[in-house]
Design a protein around this motif. Structure first.
Motif, PDB file in Angstrom:
ATOM      1  N   GLU A  75       0.832  -1.187   0.000  1.00  0.00           N
ATOM      2  CA  GLU A  75       0.000   0.000   0.000  1.00  0.00           C
ATOM      3  C   GLU A  75       0.872   1.244   0.000  1.00  0.00           C
ATOM      4  O   GLU A  75       2.058   1.207   0.339  1.00  0.00           O
ATOM      5  CB  GLU A  75      -0.919   0.004   1.220  1.00  0.00           C
ATOM      6  CG  GLU A  75      -0.194  -0.054   2.550  1.00  0.00           C
ATOM      7  CD  GLU A  75      -1.135  -0.108   3.734  1.00  0.00           C
ATOM      8  OE1 GLU A  75      -2.319  -0.419   3.553  1.00  0.00           O
ATOM      9  OE2 GLU A  75      -0.671   0.167   4.854  1.00  0.00           O
ATOM     10  N   VAL A  76       0.248   2.336  -0.392  1.00  0.00           N
ATOM     11  CA  VAL A  76       0.904   3.636  -0.366  1.00  0.00           C
ATOM     12  C   VAL A  76       0.683   4.229   1.023  1.00  0.00           C
ATOM     13  O   VAL A  76      -0.439   4.203   1.542  1.00  0.00           O
ATOM     14  CB  VAL A  76       0.308   4.562  -1.438  1.00  0.00           C
ATOM     15  CG1 VAL A  76       0.938   5.945  -1.361  1.00  0.00           C
ATOM     16  CG2 VAL A  76       0.473   3.958  -2.830  1.00  0.00           C
ATOM     17  N   THR A  77       1.738   4.728   1.619  1.00  0.00           N
ATOM     18  CA  THR A  77       1.604   5.348   2.933  1.00  0.00           C
ATOM     19  C   THR A  77       1.971   6.823   2.845  1.00  0.00           C
ATOM     20  O   THR A  77       2.774   7.232   1.987  1.00  0.00           O
ATOM     21  CB  THR A  77       2.493   4.650   3.978  1.00  0.00           C
ATOM     22  OG1 THR A  77       3.864   4.732   3.564  1.00  0.00           O
ATOM     23  CG2 THR A  77       2.103   3.188   4.132  1.00  0.00           C
ATOM     24  N   VAL A 100       5.311   7.206   0.728  1.00  0.00           N
ATOM     25  CA  VAL A 100       6.090   6.040   0.324  1.00  0.00           C
ATOM     26  C   VAL A 100       5.233   5.249  -0.652  1.00  0.00           C
ATOM     27  O   VAL A 100       4.255   4.608  -0.258  1.00  0.00           O
ATOM     28  CB  VAL A 100       6.486   5.154   1.518  1.00  0.00           C
ATOM     29  CG1 VAL A 100       7.277   3.934   1.032  1.00  0.00           C
ATOM     30  CG2 VAL A 100       7.314   5.953   2.517  1.00  0.00           C
ATOM     31  N   PRO A 101       5.551   5.318  -1.943  1.00  0.00           N
ATOM     32  CA  PRO A 101       4.767   4.586  -2.939  1.00  0.00           C
ATOM     33  C   PRO A 101       4.995   3.085  -2.838  1.00  0.00           C
ATOM     34  O   PRO A 101       5.887   2.626  -2.127  1.00  0.00           O
ATOM     35  CB  PRO A 101       5.295   5.137  -4.270  1.00  0.00           C
ATOM     36  CG  PRO A 101       6.080   6.359  -3.920  1.00  0.00           C
ATOM     37  CD  PRO A 101       6.591   6.150  -2.546  1.00  0.00           C
ATOM     38  N   ASN A 129      11.022   7.222  -0.852  1.00  0.00           N
ATOM     39  CA  ASN A 129      10.148   8.345  -0.532  1.00  0.00           C
ATOM     40  C   ASN A 129       9.851   9.222  -1.738  1.00  0.00           C
ATOM     41  O   ASN A 129      10.664   9.330  -2.662  1.00  0.00           O
ATOM     42  CB  ASN A 129      10.803   9.210   0.559  1.00  0.00           C
ATOM     43  CG  ASN A 129      10.801   8.522   1.901  1.00  0.00           C
ATOM     44  OD1 ASN A 129       9.790   8.459   2.575  1.00  0.00           O
ATOM     45  ND2 ASN A 129      11.950   7.982   2.279  1.00  0.00           N
ATOM     46  N   PHE A 130       8.686   9.849  -1.693  1.00  0.00           N
ATOM     47  CA  PHE A 130       8.287  10.820  -2.716  1.00  0.00           C
ATOM     48  C   PHE A 130       7.665  11.980  -1.952  1.00  0.00           C
ATOM     49  O   PHE A 130       6.696  11.791  -1.218  1.00  0.00           O
ATOM     50  CB  PHE A 130       7.291  10.171  -3.669  1.00  0.00           C
ATOM     51  CG  PHE A 130       6.773  11.070  -4.759  1.00  0.00           C
ATOM     52  CD1 PHE A 130       5.412  11.190  -4.992  1.00  0.00           C
ATOM     53  CD2 PHE A 130       7.638  11.770  -5.577  1.00  0.00           C
ATOM     54  CE1 PHE A 130       4.921  12.004  -6.002  1.00  0.00           C
ATOM     55  CE2 PHE A 130       7.173  12.593  -6.594  1.00  0.00           C
ATOM     56  CZ  PHE A 130       5.806  12.702  -6.799  1.00  0.00           C
ATOM     57  N   THR A 131       8.257  13.162  -2.057  1.00  0.00           N
ATOM     58  CA  THR A 131       7.819  14.266  -1.217  1.00  0.00           C
ATOM     59  C   THR A 131       7.224  15.411  -2.025  1.00  0.00           C
ATOM     60  O   THR A 131       7.607  15.639  -3.182  1.00  0.00           O
ATOM     61  CB  THR A 131       8.984  14.812  -0.378  1.00  0.00           C
ATOM     62  OG1 THR A 131       9.999  15.310  -1.259  1.00  0.00           O
ATOM     63  CG2 THR A 131       9.579  13.727   0.504  1.00  0.00           C
ATOM     64  N   PHE A 150      -3.785   4.825  -4.148  1.00  0.00           N
ATOM     65  CA  PHE A 150      -3.735   6.044  -3.363  1.00  0.00           C
ATOM     66  C   PHE A 150      -3.382   5.784  -1.904  1.00  0.00           C
ATOM     67  O   PHE A 150      -3.753   4.754  -1.325  1.00  0.00           O
ATOM     68  CB  PHE A 150      -5.091   6.750  -3.409  1.00  0.00           C
ATOM     69  CG  PHE A 150      -5.337   7.461  -4.701  1.00  0.00           C
ATOM     70  CD1 PHE A 150      -5.757   6.767  -5.819  1.00  0.00           C
ATOM     71  CD2 PHE A 150      -5.126   8.828  -4.806  1.00  0.00           C
ATOM     72  CE1 PHE A 150      -5.971   7.424  -7.038  1.00  0.00           C
ATOM     73  CE2 PHE A 150      -5.334   9.487  -6.005  1.00  0.00           C
ATOM     74  CZ  PHE A 150      -5.759   8.784  -7.115  1.00  0.00           C
ATOM     75  N   GLY A 151      -2.709   6.738  -1.329  1.00  0.00           N
ATOM     76  CA  GLY A 151      -2.478   6.744   0.097  1.00  0.00           C
ATOM     77  C   GLY A 151      -3.673   7.323   0.824  1.00  0.00           C
ATOM     78  O   GLY A 151      -4.614   7.814   0.190  1.00  0.00           O
TER      79      GLY A 151
END
Lengths: 115, 114
Positions: B3-5, B24-25, B74-76, B105-106
Motif C-alpha cells: 500500500e501507499v503510505t 512512500v509509494p 520516498n516521494f515528497t 492512493f495513500g
C-alpha cells in the motif's frame, strides 16, 4: 480537456435496496473511466474501471458500471447495498493514449446506507 | 498487500511556513502523483513524476510547489510559503506503469494553514 459531473452529491438509501450513482463526462478525446471509493478516514480505492471491450464492467464488493458512449455516462450500480457500503464515491476519467495519465475527478457522491 | 503510505496524517502550519508532505509509494511502481482536495471541492491533479522528473503538472503546481524523490522509497511534496488556500487534503498515488495505469492512493495528509 475533460470534465466529470456527478449529478447527486448525496444519496440516502435503505439497506438491501438497489442504488445507482450517476456519472457523466465530457471529453474531446477517448477516455478511460474509473470509479473510486473512499471509506471514512481511508484513502481512495479503485472500485472498477472501463478500458475497452464489454461496456458492462464488474468491480469489487458487488458493484458494476455501464459505459454508454452515446450518453457519455458511466453510472455505478449495486442491486442490494449493505451498511458497509456507506462511503464517498468518485467517478474519474483519464485520457486514452498519449502521455497524460492524470485523473480528472467528479465532485463525489456520498452514499449513506441506513438500516 | 502493498500500500501507499503518507505522513503525517494531519499537519498544521502557520501561513508563510514551508511544509513537506511525505509519501512512500508501492515499491515496484514507476509513476507517482500528487492530488489535492480542498474541502467541498473536487479532487485536483497537481503533478505526476516519472523517471526522476516531472512528467506533467497542473496550473495549480506553480513555483510554490516542488516534488522530489530523495531516495529509492520516498516521494515528497514541498510547499513553500504556505497560504490559507493551501489548506486541503493531499493525496499521493503511484502506478506500476503501462496501461491501464491503475493508480493506488495513500490515505492522505490533511494540511491546515492558519
Amino acid at each position: 480537456a475533460q470534465s466529470v459531473t456527478q449529478l447527486d452529491s448525496q444519496v440516502p438509501v435503505f439497506e438491501e435496496a438497489p442504488v445507482e450513482l450517476r456519472c457523466n463526462y465530457s471529453s474531446s478525446v477517448s477516455v478511460y473511466l474509473f470509479w473510486y471509493v473512499q471509506y471514512p478516514n481511508q484513502g481512495l480505492q479503485l472500485l472498477l474501471k472501463y478500458l475497452s471491450g464489454s461496456t458492462l464492467v464488474k468491480g469489487i464488493n458487488g458493484f458494476e458500471a455501464e459505459f454508454n458512449k452515446s450518453q457519455t455516462s458511466f453510472h455505478l450500480r449495486k442491486p442490494s447495498v449493505h451498511i458497509s457500503d456507506t462511503a464517498e464515491y468518485f467517478c474519474a476519467v483519464s485520457e486514452r493514449g498519449g502521455n497524460n495519465r492524470k485523473l480528472i475527478w467528479g465532485l463525489g457522491t456520498s452514499l449513506a446506507v441506513n438500516p | 498487500e502493498p500500500e501507499v503510505t503518507q505522513t503525517p496524517s494531519h499537519q498544521v502550519t502557520q501561513m508563510g511556513q514551508e511544509v513537506i508532505l511525505r509519501c512512500v509509494p508501492i515499491s515496484n511502481h514507476l509513476y507517482f502523483y500528487w492530488y489535492r482536495q480542498i474541502l467541498g471541492q473536487k479532487v485536483e491533479f497537481l503533478v505526476s513524476f516519472y523517471n526522476n522528473e516531472i512528467s506533467e503538472k497542473s496550473e495549480i503546481f506553480d513555483d510554490q510547489f516542488s516534488v522530489e524523490r530523495p531516495d529509492g522509497s520516498n516521494f515528497t511534496l514541498k510547499i513553500r510559503s504556505t497560504k490559507l488556500e493551501d489548506s486541503a487534503m493531499y493525496f499521493c498515488a503511484s502506478s506500476e506503469g503501462g496501461i491501464p495505469l491503475e493508480q493506488y492512493f495513500g490515505p492522505g495528509t490533511r494540511l491546515t494553514v492558519t
